[in-house]
Design a protein around this motif. Structure first.
Motif, PDB file in Angstrom:
ATOM      1  N   ILE A  91      -5.454  -2.226   4.246  1.00 30.92           N
ATOM      2  CA  ILE A  91      -4.836  -2.754   3.050  1.00 30.92           C
ATOM      3  C   ILE A  91      -4.981  -2.038   1.991  1.00 30.92           C
ATOM      4  CG2 ILE A  91      -5.968  -4.200   1.354  1.00 30.92           C
ATOM      5  CD1 ILE A  91      -7.538  -5.784   3.301  1.00 30.92           C
ATOM      6  N   LEU A  92      -5.535  -0.675   1.923  1.00 31.91           N
ATOM      7  CA  LEU A  92      -5.173   0.144   0.737  1.00 31.91           C
ATOM      8  C   LEU A  92      -3.684   0.865   0.796  1.00 31.91           C
ATOM      9  CD1 LEU A  92      -8.693   1.772   0.322  1.00 31.91           C
ATOM     10  CD2 LEU A  92      -7.735   0.217  -0.967  1.00 31.91           C
ATOM     11  N   ASN A  93      -3.541   1.219   2.179  1.00 35.34           N
ATOM     12  CA  ASN A  93      -2.257   1.890   2.584  1.00 35.34           C
ATOM     13  C   ASN A  93      -1.154   0.900   2.345  1.00 35.34           C
ATOM     14  OD1 ASN A  93      -1.484   4.327   3.797  1.00 35.34           O
ATOM     15  ND2 ASN A  93      -0.954   3.284   5.531  1.00 35.34           N
ATOM     16  N   LEU A  94      -1.320  -0.375   2.309  1.00 38.25           N
ATOM     17  CA  LEU A  94      -0.066  -1.589   2.216  1.00 38.25           C
ATOM     18  C   LEU A  94       0.024  -1.439   0.722  1.00 38.25           C
ATOM     19  CD1 LEU A  94       1.653  -3.654   3.428  1.00 38.25           C
ATOM     20  CD2 LEU A  94      -0.270  -5.045   2.914  1.00 38.25           C
ATOM     21  N   LEU A  95      -0.892  -1.420  -0.177  1.00 40.65           N
ATOM     22  CA  LEU A  95      -0.785  -1.388  -1.560  1.00 40.65           C
ATOM     23  C   LEU A  95      -0.101  -0.249  -2.431  1.00 40.65           C
ATOM     24  CD1 LEU A  95      -4.353  -2.964  -2.692  1.00 40.65           C
ATOM     25  CD2 LEU A  95      -2.065  -4.396  -2.820  1.00 40.65           C
ATOM     26  N   VAL A  96      -0.466   0.994  -1.980  1.00 42.25           N
ATOM     27  CA  VAL A  96      -0.025   2.371  -2.335  1.00 42.25           C
ATOM     28  C   VAL A  96       1.452   2.441  -1.726  1.00 42.25           C
ATOM     29  CG1 VAL A  96      -0.366   4.642  -2.287  1.00 42.25           C
ATOM     30  CG2 VAL A  96      -2.343   3.310  -2.657  1.00 42.25           C
ATOM     31  N   ALA A  97       1.606   2.010  -0.743  1.00 42.72           N
ATOM     32  CA  ALA A  97       2.855   2.470   0.001  1.00 42.72           C
ATOM     33  C   ALA A  97       3.938   1.492  -0.664  1.00 42.72           C
ATOM     34  CB  ALA A  97       2.969   2.040   1.611  1.00 42.72           C
ATOM     35  N   SER A  98       3.438   0.204  -1.202  1.00 42.01           N
ATOM     36  CA  SER A  98       4.546  -0.654  -1.860  1.00 42.01           C
ATOM     37  C   SER A  98       4.665  -0.027  -3.327  1.00 42.01           C
ATOM     38  CB  SER A  98       3.781  -1.878  -2.133  1.00 42.01           C
ATOM     39  OG  SER A  98       3.421  -2.642  -0.955  1.00 42.01           O
ATOM     40  N   LEU A  99       3.790   0.570  -3.812  1.00 44.73           N
ATOM     41  CA  LEU A  99       3.918   1.398  -4.912  1.00 44.73           C
ATOM     42  C   LEU A  99       4.964   2.673  -4.906  1.00 44.73           C
ATOM     43  CD1 LEU A  99       0.385   1.257  -6.713  1.00 44.73           C
ATOM     44  CD2 LEU A  99       2.515  -0.025  -7.445  1.00 44.73           C
ATOM     45  N   ALA A 100       4.716   3.223  -3.898  1.00 44.30           N
ATOM     46  CA  ALA A 100       5.554   4.431  -3.606  1.00 44.30           C
ATOM     47  C   ALA A 100       7.141   3.899  -3.168  1.00 44.30           C
ATOM     48  CB  ALA A 100       5.080   5.370  -2.450  1.00 44.30           C
TER      49      ALA A 100
END
Length: 245
Positions: free
Chosen positions: A51-60
């Motif tokens: 979940i955290l990966n999904l959020l941060v990757a979206s921003l990146a």
């Protein structure tokens, strides 16, 4: 979780998100390492990291896309191969201990090469062969879904060493790749989402704040040499985590 432990874990997640997102990564291996250090239950670690990966990757992906550091022709074959395999890997709950040791060693070697040979990624960029990209994406996707990461720690050095992308495009492609991989892996592990505790909202806030900061700096402020050095640091962290997990 005790308030002090919660604060420490949120801080570690913030730092991991900022560092990883600066090179287009979601930070899952860093989150897994932090949660393991603080004694988070294994059943919680995998879905939380995804979940955290999904959020941060979206921003990146958004930041590197705005900076025109993205190549659709490079991205789609790897993503096409990875998405179904990441979902399949997410369905399984098998600890690939021996393979993680091997992957850890490979990542550490990749970090060494990036750090010691700063001109290696300046070669002429060429398009990856379609079949090879599909197969590589499938392998990375399966492993990523299995252990709860987005796959950027494997895709980035492959793109650079093969001469298929420059450092900034590698970051942009990796961010998008991590985004779709994390979504597929999480879809295959939906039952685990119910195990995430209420304090998980603090982890989300920490990851989003770190990801927003790191991706902005990485996409707009860092040159190719610094990007390679940052990626080397990320690979050392990820490789070390694989070896000690």
């Amino acid at each position: 979780m005790e308030p002090v432990d919660l604060l420490v874990l949120a801080t570690l997640i913030f730092v991991a998100a900022a560092l990883y997102s600066s090179v287009g990564h979601g930070g899952a291996s860093g989150y897994l390492a932090a949660m393991g250090l603080l004694g988070v239950a294994p059943a919680v670690m995998k879905p939380t990291a995804l979940i955290l990966n999904l959020l941060v990757a979206s921003l990146a992906a958004l930041q590197f896309g705005r900076a025109k550091a993205f190549s659709w022709s490079t991205f789609w074959p790897f993503a096409a191969g990875s998405i179904p395999m990441a979902y399949l890997g997410g369905l399984l709950d098998v600890p690939p201990s021996a393979y993680k040791v091997l992957v850890g060693l490979v990542l550490l070697y990749a970090a060494y090469r990036l750090w010691r040979r700063p001109t290696m990624a300046e070669k002429v960029v060429r398009k990856p062969p379609l079949l090879l990209a599909l197969l590589a994406g499938a392998g990375i996707g399966f492993l990523s879904g299995l252990i709860g990461v987005g796959g950027g720690i494997f895709l980035s050095p492959l793109l650079l060493f093969a001469g298929w992308a420059d450092p900034k495009t590698t970051a942009g492609v990796s961010a998008a790749f991590i985004l779709v991989n994390s979504a597929a892996g999480l879809l295959g592990h939906t039952s685990g989402v119910m195990a995430i505790p209420p304090e998980g909202v603090w982890f989300v806030l920490a990851a989003v704040a770190g990801g927003a900061l790191g991706s902005r700096w990485g996409s707009r402020r860092f040159g190719h040499a610094r990007m390679r050095r940052l990626l080397a640091v990320v690979l050392v962290i990820a490789g070390g985590k694989m070896l000690v997990a």
